[in-house]
Design a protein around this motif. Structure first.
Motif, PDB file in Angstrom:
ATOM      1  N   PHE A 191     -59.812   0.324  -5.458  1.00  0.00           N
ATOM      2  CA  PHE A 191     -59.409  -1.081  -5.375  1.00  0.00           C
ATOM      3  C   PHE A 191     -58.330  -1.268  -4.320  1.00  0.00           C
ATOM      4  O   PHE A 191     -58.396  -2.184  -3.486  1.00  0.00           O
ATOM      5  CB  PHE A 191     -58.904  -1.561  -6.729  1.00  0.00           C
ATOM      6  N   SER A 192     -57.317  -0.410  -4.336  1.00  0.00           N
ATOM      7  CA  SER A 192     -56.188  -0.548  -3.416  1.00  0.00           C
ATOM      8  C   SER A 192     -56.623  -0.365  -1.967  1.00  0.00           C
ATOM      9  O   SER A 192     -56.195  -1.113  -1.076  1.00  0.00           O
ATOM     10  CB  SER A 192     -55.093   0.462  -3.775  1.00  0.00           C
TER      11      SER A 192
ATOM     12  N   PHE B 139     -58.952 -10.849  -4.868  1.00  0.00           N
ATOM     13  CA  PHE B 139     -57.969  -9.813  -5.195  1.00  0.00           C
ATOM     14  C   PHE B 139     -56.699 -10.378  -5.822  1.00  0.00           C
ATOM     15  O   PHE B 139     -56.018  -9.673  -6.569  1.00  0.00           O
ATOM     16  CB  PHE B 139     -57.570  -9.038  -3.934  1.00  0.00           C
ATOM     17  N   TRP B 140     -56.345 -11.640  -5.506  1.00  0.00           N
ATOM     18  CA  TRP B 140     -55.041 -12.170  -5.911  1.00  0.00           C
ATOM     19  C   TRP B 140     -55.005 -12.611  -7.360  1.00  0.00           C
ATOM     20  O   TRP B 140     -56.001 -13.055  -7.921  1.00  0.00           O
ATOM     21  CB  TRP B 140     -54.665 -13.394  -5.074  1.00  0.00           C
ATOM     22  N   LYS B 141     -53.817 -12.543  -7.948  1.00  0.00           N
ATOM     23  CA  LYS B 141     -53.594 -13.243  -9.206  1.00  0.00           C
ATOM     24  C   LYS B 141     -53.469 -14.729  -8.882  1.00  0.00           C
ATOM     25  O   LYS B 141     -53.187 -15.099  -7.732  1.00  0.00           O
ATOM     26  CB  LYS B 141     -52.341 -12.728  -9.916  1.00  0.00           C
ATOM     27  N   PRO B 142     -53.670 -15.637  -9.842  1.00  0.00           N
ATOM     28  CA  PRO B 142     -53.604 -17.075  -9.574  1.00  0.00           C
ATOM     29  C   PRO B 142     -52.264 -17.480  -8.965  1.00  0.00           C
ATOM     30  O   PRO B 142     -51.219 -16.930  -9.288  1.00  0.00           O
ATOM     31  CB  PRO B 142     -53.793 -17.703 -10.959  1.00  0.00           C
TER      32      PRO B 142
ATOM     33  N   ILE C  28     -50.206  -3.770  -8.032  1.00  0.00           N
ATOM     34  CA  ILE C  28     -51.457  -4.079  -8.725  1.00  0.00           C
ATOM     35  C   ILE C  28     -51.269  -3.958 -10.233  1.00  0.00           C
ATOM     36  O   ILE C  28     -50.342  -3.317 -10.711  1.00  0.00           O
ATOM     37  CB  ILE C  28     -52.606  -3.155  -8.258  1.00  0.00           C
ATOM     38  N   LYS C  29     -52.187  -4.580 -10.951  1.00  0.00           N
ATOM     39  CA  LYS C  29     -52.163  -4.507 -12.416  1.00  0.00           C
ATOM     40  C   LYS C  29     -53.592  -4.532 -12.935  1.00  0.00           C
ATOM     41  O   LYS C  29     -54.464  -5.194 -12.367  1.00  0.00           O
ATOM     42  CB  LYS C  29     -51.362  -5.678 -12.996  1.00  0.00           C
TER      43      LYS C  29
ATOM     44  N   VAL D  74     -54.002  -8.037  -7.524  1.00  0.00           N
ATOM     45  CA  VAL D  74     -52.746  -7.895  -6.790  1.00  0.00           C
ATOM     46  C   VAL D  74     -51.810  -8.973  -7.317  1.00  0.00           C
ATOM     47  O   VAL D  74     -52.124 -10.163  -7.262  1.00  0.00           O
ATOM     48  CB  VAL D  74     -52.966  -8.062  -5.273  1.00  0.00           C
ATOM     49  N   VAL D  75     -50.650  -8.567  -7.846  1.00  0.00           N
ATOM     50  CA  VAL D  75     -49.794  -9.500  -8.575  1.00  0.00           C
ATOM     51  C   VAL D  75     -48.628 -10.027  -7.747  1.00  0.00           C
ATOM     52  O   VAL D  75     -47.868 -10.874  -8.212  1.00  0.00           O
ATOM     53  CB  VAL D  75     -49.248  -8.852  -9.862  1.00  0.00           C
TER      54      VAL D  75
END
Length: 303
Positions: free
Chosen positions: A65-66, A91-94, A161-162, A170-171
């Motif tokens: 993923f990374s 990939f992004w968090k909201p 990441i989480k 990606v947070v």
């Protein structure tokens, strides 16, 4: 007559051999049972869950993923920012910036990653489940005005990441760092105190703002020994010299708790290789000794 005699002798021999074997076996068993014959102990088998030996080892999914994200993040073409945002939105968090903090309006070079490798994966100590993945990337930049002109730029990128279901997100905004050096101590220090304290007055805030701008100028142009002059521990540290240039510092907020000052700010840096600008959020712990200010901890990101 001779064959029956031989047969009887063979049967008699086998009978006595079997009888002798049985007697010896029984004797040995009883001798072991009563401890007359010692036997080496066998390894004990303990029932229960297997020991987890992979907790410190990165999983293949984290690495995949990374590395996939880094390839997409480091790929941009002037005038095609929308397609880049479309690729990255998976990939992004909201509510994160769709371009990941990058501004291409003044960029003079396009970019793509030729080689990407995960350098390290570290769990954050706050039990948040967030992992900071440091990625090495060999990127190739192409001059926007002259596509035949290319240059190679090696980068180190930290991606928070989480775990999210069967995949990851990606947070926070990724950020570039100097190449890891074994002899340089980790600058991140301890985690910030969640109780920030009281807002300082305008006079103190102006002092901190002047100090912070001086710090960033040296952090992006100075040698490790020059950066050490701004650190409370006095230790040389690698900054972003040759990697990023300081553009501006905004939205500075400063709080005081006991003898420690906590400062948060938005910093605009310029990628020296491509000309693209990056917007980061930083937080600091500062101490004042006389009329001098020092950095005791430096952190990046809003998470």
């Amino acid at each position: 007559m001779e064959r029956p005699i031989i047969r009887r002798k063979v049967l008699r021999f086998l009978f006595w051999a079997l009888l002798l074997y049985t007697a010896l076996s029984t004797t040995v068993v009883w001798a072991i049972q009563f401890g007359f014959i010692a036997v080496p102990p066998r390894a004990a088998v303990v029932a229960g869950p297997a020991k987890n030996t992979s907790s410190a080892a990165p999983s293949l999914s984290e690495v995949a993923f990374s590395e996939q994200f880094a390839r997409e993040y480091l790929l941009w073409t002037h005038g095609k920012e929308e397609s880049r945002a479309e690729r990255l939105k998976l990939f992004w968090k909201p509510n994160l910036d769709v371009q990941g903090g990058l501004d291409f309006s003044k960029a003079g070079w396009d970019s793509y990653a030729r080689n990407v490798d995960v350098w390290s994966i570290k769990d954050r100590p706050d039990q948040s489940g967030i992992k900071d993945v440091t990625i090495y990337a060999e990127t190739i930049l192409t001059n926007v005005n002259n596509p035949k002109e290319e240059k190679r730029v090696d980068r180190y990128l930290v991606v928070p990441i989480k775990k999210a279901g069967d995949s990851y997100i990606v947070v926070d905004i990724p950020h570039f760092i100097a190449p890891p050096v074994a002899t340089v101590q980790d600058q991140s220090g301890d985690e910030p105190d969640q109780d920030q304290g009281e807002m300082v007055n305008d006079s103190t805030r102006r002092q901190v703002e002047t100090f912070m701008k001086s710090f960033w100028k040296v952090y992006t142009t100075g040698e490790p020994n020059e950066i050490a002059y701004f650190r409370k521990d006095g230790q040389p540290a690698s900054g972003l010299t040759g990697i990023m240039g300081f553009v501006d510092l905004k939205n500075l907020a400063v709080y005081r708790k006991d003898d420690t000052y906590h400062a948060e700010c938005d910093v605009t840096l310029q990628d020296l290789a491509s000309g693209a600008q990056l917007n980061y959020h930083y937080d600091f712990d500062l101490v004042q000794v006389g009329d001098r200010w020092y950095v005791s901890r430096m952190g990046q990101g809003e998470v």
